[in-house]
Write a protein that holds these residues in place. Structure first.
Motif, PDB file in Angstrom:
ATOM      1  N   GLN A  61       0.849  -1.233   0.046  1.00 32.32           N
ATOM      2  CA  GLN A  61      -0.104  -0.046   0.064  1.00 32.32           C
ATOM      3  C   GLN A  61       0.774   1.280  -0.296  1.00 32.32           C
ATOM      4  OE1 GLN A  61      -2.705  -0.458   3.167  1.00 32.32           O
ATOM      5  NE2 GLN A  61      -3.486  -2.267   2.433  1.00 32.32           N
ATOM      6  N   PHE A  62       1.965   1.170   0.750  1.00 32.45           N
ATOM      7  CA  PHE A  62       2.928   2.338   0.782  1.00 32.45           C
ATOM      8  C   PHE A  62       3.377   2.646  -0.776  1.00 32.45           C
ATOM      9  CE2 PHE A  62       6.714   4.519   1.186  1.00 32.45           C
ATOM     10  CZ  PHE A  62       6.560   5.713   2.219  1.00 32.45           C
ATOM     11  N   ASP A  63       3.931   1.455  -1.469  1.00 30.28           N
ATOM     12  CA  ASP A  63       4.336   1.612  -2.761  1.00 30.28           C
ATOM     13  C   ASP A  63       3.290   2.339  -3.567  1.00 30.28           C
ATOM     14  OD1 ASP A  63       6.761   0.342  -1.787  1.00 30.28           O
ATOM     15  OD2 ASP A  63       5.891  -1.695  -2.478  1.00 30.28           O
ATOM     16  N   MET A  64       2.131   1.727  -3.577  1.00 32.26           N
ATOM     17  CA  MET A  64       1.020   2.216  -4.563  1.00 32.26           C
ATOM     18  C   MET A  64       0.777   3.700  -4.304  1.00 32.26           C
ATOM     19  SD  MET A  64      -1.413  -1.025  -5.218  1.00 32.26           S
ATOM     20  CE  MET A  64      -1.759  -1.287  -3.446  1.00 32.26           C
ATOM     21  N   ALA A  65       0.808   4.121  -2.968  1.00 32.63           N
ATOM     22  CA  ALA A  65       0.637   5.706  -2.912  1.00 32.63           C
ATOM     23  C   ALA A  65       1.649   6.504  -3.194  1.00 32.63           C
ATOM     24  CB  ALA A  65       0.503   5.577  -1.383  1.00 32.63           C
ATOM     25  N   TYR A  66       2.680   6.054  -3.327  1.00 36.45           N
ATOM     26  CA  TYR A  66       4.028   7.005  -3.690  1.00 36.45           C
ATOM     27  C   TYR A  66       4.646   6.886  -4.961  1.00 36.45           C
ATOM     28  CZ  TYR A  66       3.114   9.148   0.969  1.00 36.45           C
ATOM     29  OH  TYR A  66       2.696   9.665   1.937  1.00 36.45           O
ATOM     30  N   TYR A  67       4.699   5.578  -5.766  1.00 35.95           N
ATOM     31  CA  TYR A  67       5.389   5.267  -6.624  1.00 35.95           C
ATOM     32  C   TYR A  67       4.384   4.987  -8.147  1.00 35.95           C
ATOM     33  CZ  TYR A  67       9.512   4.690  -3.947  1.00 35.95           C
ATOM     34  OH  TYR A  67      10.571   4.593  -3.082  1.00 35.95           O
ATOM     35  N   SER A  68       4.926   5.675  -9.244  1.00 34.01           N
ATOM     36  CA  SER A  68       4.203   4.959 -10.245  1.00 34.01           C
ATOM     37  C   SER A  68       5.059   3.693 -10.894  1.00 34.01           C
ATOM     38  CB  SER A  68       4.582   5.992 -11.664  1.00 34.01           C
ATOM     39  OG  SER A  68       3.621   7.078 -11.461  1.00 34.01           O
ATOM     40  N   ILE A  69       4.228   2.655 -10.762  1.00 31.41           N
ATOM     41  CA  ILE A  69       4.844   1.487 -10.947  1.00 31.41           C
ATOM     42  C   ILE A  69       4.388   0.821 -12.385  1.00 31.41           C
ATOM     43  CG2 ILE A  69       4.832  -1.009  -9.714  1.00 31.41           C
ATOM     44  CD1 ILE A  69       4.161   0.230  -7.384  1.00 31.41           C
ATOM     45  N   GLU A  70       5.242   0.387 -13.174  1.00 25.40           N
ATOM     46  CA  GLU A  70       5.011   0.006 -14.515  1.00 25.40           C
ATOM     47  C   GLU A  70       4.887  -1.345 -14.560  1.00 25.40           C
ATOM     48  OE1 GLU A  70       4.446  -1.145 -18.002  1.00 25.40           O
ATOM     49  OE2 GLU A  70       4.569   1.267 -17.535  1.00 25.40           O
ATOM     50  N   PRO A  71       3.845  -1.990 -14.541  1.00 29.82           N
ATOM     51  CA  PRO A  71       3.697  -3.586 -14.585  1.00 29.82           C
ATOM     52  C   PRO A  71       4.456  -4.245 -15.595  1.00 29.82           C
ATOM     53  CG  PRO A  71       1.495  -2.437 -14.637  1.00 29.82           C
ATOM     54  CD  PRO A  71       2.436  -1.536 -15.073  1.00 29.82           C
ATOM     55  N   ASP A  72       4.930  -3.817 -16.860  1.00 33.49           N
ATOM     56  CA  ASP A  72       5.448  -4.353 -17.758  1.00 33.49           C
ATOM     57  C   ASP A  72       6.730  -3.841 -18.333  1.00 33.49           C
ATOM     58  OD1 ASP A  72       6.383  -6.303 -19.515  1.00 33.49           O
ATOM     59  OD2 ASP A  72       4.552  -6.474 -20.886  1.00 33.49           O
ATOM     60  N   PHE A  73       7.733  -3.469 -17.409  1.00 37.59           N
ATOM     61  CA  PHE A  73       8.714  -2.854 -17.582  1.00 37.59           C
ATOM     62  C   PHE A  73       9.593  -3.267 -18.533  1.00 37.59           C
ATOM     63  CE2 PHE A  73      13.314  -1.706 -16.578  1.00 37.59           C
ATOM     64  CZ  PHE A  73      13.176  -0.270 -16.657  1.00 37.59           C
ATOM     65  N   TYR A  74       9.544  -4.809 -18.661  1.00 41.58           N
ATOM     66  CA  TYR A  74      10.402  -5.392 -19.629  1.00 41.58           C
ATOM     67  C   TYR A  74      10.240  -5.051 -20.939  1.00 41.58           C
ATOM     68  CZ  TYR A  74      13.354  -8.810 -22.144  1.00 41.58           C
ATOM     69  OH  TYR A  74      14.108  -9.437 -22.912  1.00 41.58           O
ATOM     70  N   HIS A  75       9.179  -5.086 -21.219  1.00 42.27           N
ATOM     71  CA  HIS A  75       8.693  -4.931 -22.889  1.00 42.27           C
ATOM     72  C   HIS A  75       8.437  -3.422 -23.213  1.00 42.27           C
ATOM     73  CE1 HIS A  75       7.295  -9.150 -22.421  1.00 42.27           C
ATOM     74  NE2 HIS A  75       7.936  -9.223 -23.535  1.00 42.27           N
ATOM     75  N   ASN A  76       8.031  -2.624 -22.148  1.00 43.69           N
ATOM     76  CA  ASN A  76       7.348  -1.148 -22.421  1.00 43.69           C
ATOM     77  C   ASN A  76       8.779  -0.141 -22.232  1.00 43.69           C
ATOM     78  OD1 ASN A  76       5.002  -1.864 -22.930  1.00 43.69           O
ATOM     79  ND2 ASN A  76       4.380  -0.839 -20.938  1.00 43.69           N
ATOM     80  N   TYR A  77       9.933  -0.752 -21.437  1.00 47.08           N
ATOM     81  CA  TYR A  77      11.073   0.241 -21.504  1.00 47.08           C
ATOM     82  C   TYR A  77      12.366  -0.553 -21.496  1.00 47.08           C
ATOM     83  CZ  TYR A  77       7.554   3.760 -20.017  1.00 47.08           C
ATOM     84  OH  TYR A  77       6.640   4.324 -19.735  1.00 47.08           O
ATOM     85  N   TYR A  78      12.554  -1.449 -20.513  1.00 47.69           N
ATOM     86  CA  TYR A  78      13.924  -2.077 -20.629  1.00 47.69           C
ATOM     87  C   TYR A  78      14.523  -2.258 -22.057  1.00 47.69           C
ATOM     88  CZ  TYR A  78      17.316  -5.917 -19.833  1.00 47.69           C
ATOM     89  OH  TYR A  78      18.625  -6.695 -20.246  1.00 47.69           O
ATOM     90  N   THR A  79      13.601  -3.047 -23.047  1.00 43.18           N
ATOM     91  CA  THR A  79      14.333  -3.264 -24.392  1.00 43.18           C
ATOM     92  C   THR A  79      14.560  -2.315 -24.847  1.00 43.18           C
ATOM     93  OG1 THR A  79      12.051  -3.654 -24.966  1.00 43.18           O
ATOM     94  CG2 THR A  79      13.115  -5.583 -24.324  1.00 43.18           C
ATOM     95  N   ARG A  80      13.882  -1.060 -24.716  1.00 44.07           N
ATOM     96  CA  ARG A  80      14.418   0.161 -25.698  1.00 44.07           C
ATOM     97  C   ARG A  80      15.242   0.745 -24.959  1.00 44.07           C
ATOM     98  NH1 ARG A  80       8.368   2.962 -25.023  1.00 44.07           N
ATOM     99  NH2 ARG A  80       9.423   4.652 -26.287  1.00 44.07           N
ATOM    100  N   ILE A  81      15.568   0.924 -23.785  1.00 41.81           N
ATOM    101  CA  ILE A  81      16.648   1.536 -22.944  1.00 41.81           C
ATOM    102  C   ILE A  81      17.890   0.936 -23.621  1.00 41.81           C
ATOM    103  CG2 ILE A  81      17.569   1.732 -20.824  1.00 41.81           C
ATOM    104  CD1 ILE A  81      14.715   2.513 -19.680  1.00 41.81           C
TER     105      ILE A  81
END
Length: 728
Positions: free
Chosen positions: A554-574
């Protein structure tokens, strides 16, 4: 004469042609009026076209800014998860062997119920505060393999724990590269009790140091990536790079030109303003530091461990000693100090180099909780354009048309500030108390740690907003402590000592042999921080407990934008685009979310393409139920579905920024991967449904030039640092 006069009078009386003359005069007036209408219409058309095109171009720029910030926010959350993993290992693994205060009752039975006189409530026993506030880490207990049957040097941890062991952090002047090799010594535990005494303290130091140093390497690598991404956004006020390594100004220009009329396009003059490149928010001189709009949160944690005093031990009794984990040799295991040829002496010396703090406080491998975003450095993109369209027959000559627009990312969460207020002009959050009351004190330089015996120096974190206990909670210790023992249903304290089990059963010291260095090696490292069995070449069963411990709460969801699929959406592009184009000399391994294991894809378990949404699969693992983990009544702070991290900002229209509750926490259609052509990925990996992170909205120049209250409650109003230029 009379006839001539009569003819003249007759002609004067003839009115034929007068209408034609009138029409000719009116036609000229109408023509001029019509031409004016056409010209004004064309001017209005070109002006509207210019403004709409500028709006779309500014929206494009802010969208790229938001996308970069979403990637940074999630990497910042990865640092948070890495810290959670360390704190959980320190407290859950390190205290489960205790018999005196730990709530799991282990002595005399194998039912693992509540210890008499204890409870599994969400609090601590105030009479044994040392055990909860600053426990001494001890893993030399059954059922850890290959511990001998009946052996436990961790029975009375409350006697050897406490903040009295904490000292001012030792500072390390230099360090060697991360290329050390940790030995895999386990045969030593086959010796007699008095011989084993010489190794228990070294094993506790070694395992805890492996956890601590692995965390420091992981957070350091991720902090360097945050620095690279943020600096690419702040190199100039005129341009920045997107997540694919392309110039955003080029994209803005193309967007503008693709939507302009030919007349506007032929005479275009363009200005772009990237607010994060402004003075005071732009890049510092040190490449390893992030842009000034992000501030590292450096902390000074402390850890205790159980050593053994073999000089005062006999064949039946081993004397524990509480020590602080430190780089200072006086805090090393006594047997290692007394015997330079000790089998684990080399490991201790190697690890000690990375346990302490670097002398340069901004060193990327000093302990951190990630970064906090300076609210007075507002992220926005401005686009200003002027044209002189050539309009035929214009009575006004050439007219200059102007348009400008500002768009900003909004709705995302980079992570909590360290403290709840950020006064204007301050270089960090300051005042109002810690946002996470359980994390260690922040340190600005090596002389400002404050009280070394601050109990919050012991690794911990909040599970929900307002949490008073975090991992100190008896509820948490009971649930995970019982799970650790149930991993080996054959454990017993009364079996004979004739045979030591070195088979691949969990928990096992050898399941973290890749820590702290091998997992992070560029090219050859597997990138995996979690328990792994080298014997079976598969994930260890202990891994399920570690994944459960770091799930979004609950703390994480209150304060962070958490990307559920970081691997496909960001990691491969980075990894495949941003780094080769923008920072080709980047020499650190870029890792996806915790749980990733390079090239492992067997039996339907793909750890090579691992993201937060895959961490949630542990909730459906039948072994969690077999370990009697009560997710419904006890670990209620954990998120139970990856869709819980989704929001629904900006789905109602360009100017409607209300929250679409119909899409909150929902994902109707997801992209397809694994060999199929993926549908276009959106933030949160949903084609239809909710999103996560930053969206984009239009703002006015009046808003940007207004005094705003951005520094939290009671912080006062002030103008942002990066105002738009006066001539923009």
């Amino acid at each position: 004469m009379i006839k001539l006069q009569g003819a003249l009078i007759q002609k004067l009386k003839n009115r034929k042609g007068q209408v034609a003359l009138f029409v000719a005069l009116i036609f000229q007036i109408l023509f001029i009026f019509f031409a004016m209408v056409i010209n004004v219409g064309l001017l209005v058309h070109h002006k509207i076209n210019l403004q709409n095109s500028v709006d779309m171009a500014a929206y494009y720029g802010a969208m790229k800014q938001a996308e970069n910030m979403n990637a940074i926010a999630h990497i910042n959350y990865q640092v948070r998860q890495s810290w959670k993993l360390l704190a959980w290992r320190y407290r859950a693994i390190g205290t489960a062997g205790d018999f005196d205060e730990h709530p799991v009752h282990k002595e005399g039975n194998r039912q693992l119920g509540i210890r008499p006189g204890s409870a599994d409530t969400d609090d601590i026993n105030m009479q044994k505060r040392d055990f909860y506030e600053a426990p001494s880490f001890c893993a030399t207990y059954v059922p850890f393999k290959p511990m001998p049957d009946g052996e436990n040097t961790c029975k009375s941890l409350s006697q050897y724990s406490g903040i009295r062991l904490f000292e001012k952090p030792a500072v390390i002047a230099g360090q060697s590269p991360f290329n050390a090799a940790i030995s895999k010594a386990t045969e030593t535990l086959r010796y007699s009790a008095i011989q084993r005494c010489k190794y228990f303290g070294a094993y506790n130091y070694k395992l805890l140091a492996q956890y601590v140093v692995a965390y420091n390497i992981d957070q350091g690598d991720r902090m360097l990536l945050i620095a690279a991404l943020s600096r690419s956004m702040s190199q100039s006020t005129e341009d920045f790079y997107d997540i694919d390594g392309d110039s955003v100004k080029t994209g803005i220009t193309k967007t503008l030109q693709n939507n302009l009329t030919t007349a506007n396009k032929d005479s275009l003059s363009l200005k772009v303003y990237n607010s994060l490149g402004a003075e005071g928010c732009n890049n510092p001189s040190t490449d390893e530091m992030p842009a000034k709009w992000l501030v590292p949160i450096r902390i000074a944690p402390a850890f205790n461990y159980i050593d053994t005093d073999c000089a005062r031990s006999d064949a039946n009794t081993i004397k524990p000693v509480g020590r602080e984990l430190s780089s200072d040799s006086k805090d090393w295991p006594m047997e290692v100090v007394n015997n330079p040829n000790h089998e684990l002496a080399r490991d201790i010396r190697e690890l000690a180099q990375f346990v302490g703090m670097r002398d340069k406080i901004d060193h990327p491998y000093n302990y951190s909780l990630g970064v906090e975003k300076n609210p007075w450095c507002m992220a926005y993109v401005g686009v200003s354009a002027s044209t002189r369209p050539n309009i035929p027959f214009s009575p006004f000559g050439t007219v200059e048309l102007k348009a400008r627009a500002f768009f900003k990312p909004f709705g995302g969460r980079m992570g909590p500030w360290y403290e709840s207020q950020w006064p204007s002009g301050s270089d960090k959050s300051s005042g109002g108390g810690k946002m996470d009351a359980n994390v260690p004190p922040r340190i600005a330089d090596t002389n400002s740690i404050g009280e070394p015996r601050d109990p919050t120096r012991a690794a911990n974190y909040s599970r929900f907003v307002g949490d008073m206990y975090g991992m100190k909670s008896r509820n948490v210790l009971y649930q995970f402590g019982r799970g650790i023992y149930k991993l080996d249903p054959s454990w017993s304290l009364g079996r004979s000592n004739s045979e030591i089990d070195t088979s691949d059963k969990a928990p096992n010291f050898m399941h973290w042999n890749q820590l702290p260095f091998d997992f992070a090696k560029k090219g050859s490292g597997n990138g995996d921080m979690l328990a792994w069995s080298e014997e079976t070449k598969k994930p260890s069963r202990f891994r399920n407990l570690e994944l459960l411990a770091i799930l979004p709460d609950q703390f994480d969801m209150a304060y962070y934008s958490i990307e559920p699929d970081f691997y496909h959406n960001y990691y491969t592009r980075i990894k495949s685009r941003f780094i080769p184009k923008v920072i080709p000399g980047f020499d650190k391994e870029v890792r996806p979310d915790i749980g990733y294991h390079k090239d492992y894809n067997q039996n339907g378990e793909n750890l090579n393409e691992f993201s937060v949404k895959d961490q949630y699969k542990v909730l459906k693992n039948p072994e969690i139920r077999e370990l009697s983990i009560d997710l419904d009544q006890k670990l209620t702070y954990l998120s139970k579905d990856w869709k819980n991290v989704l929001t629904g900002w900006a789905d109602n229209g360009l100017l409607d920024y209300s929250l679409n509750t119909g899409k909150l926490g929902k994902c109707s259609i997801e992209p397809k991967y694994n060999g199929e052509t993926p549908a276009p990925a959106t933030s949160g990996n949903c084609i239809v449904g909710g999103s996560t992170g930053y969206s984009v909205k239009m703002i006015s120049s009046d808003y940007l030039n207004t005094e705003l209250q951005l520094g939290g409650d009671n912080s006062g109003k002030a103008k942002i640092k990066n105002l738009p230029p006066s001539d923009f």
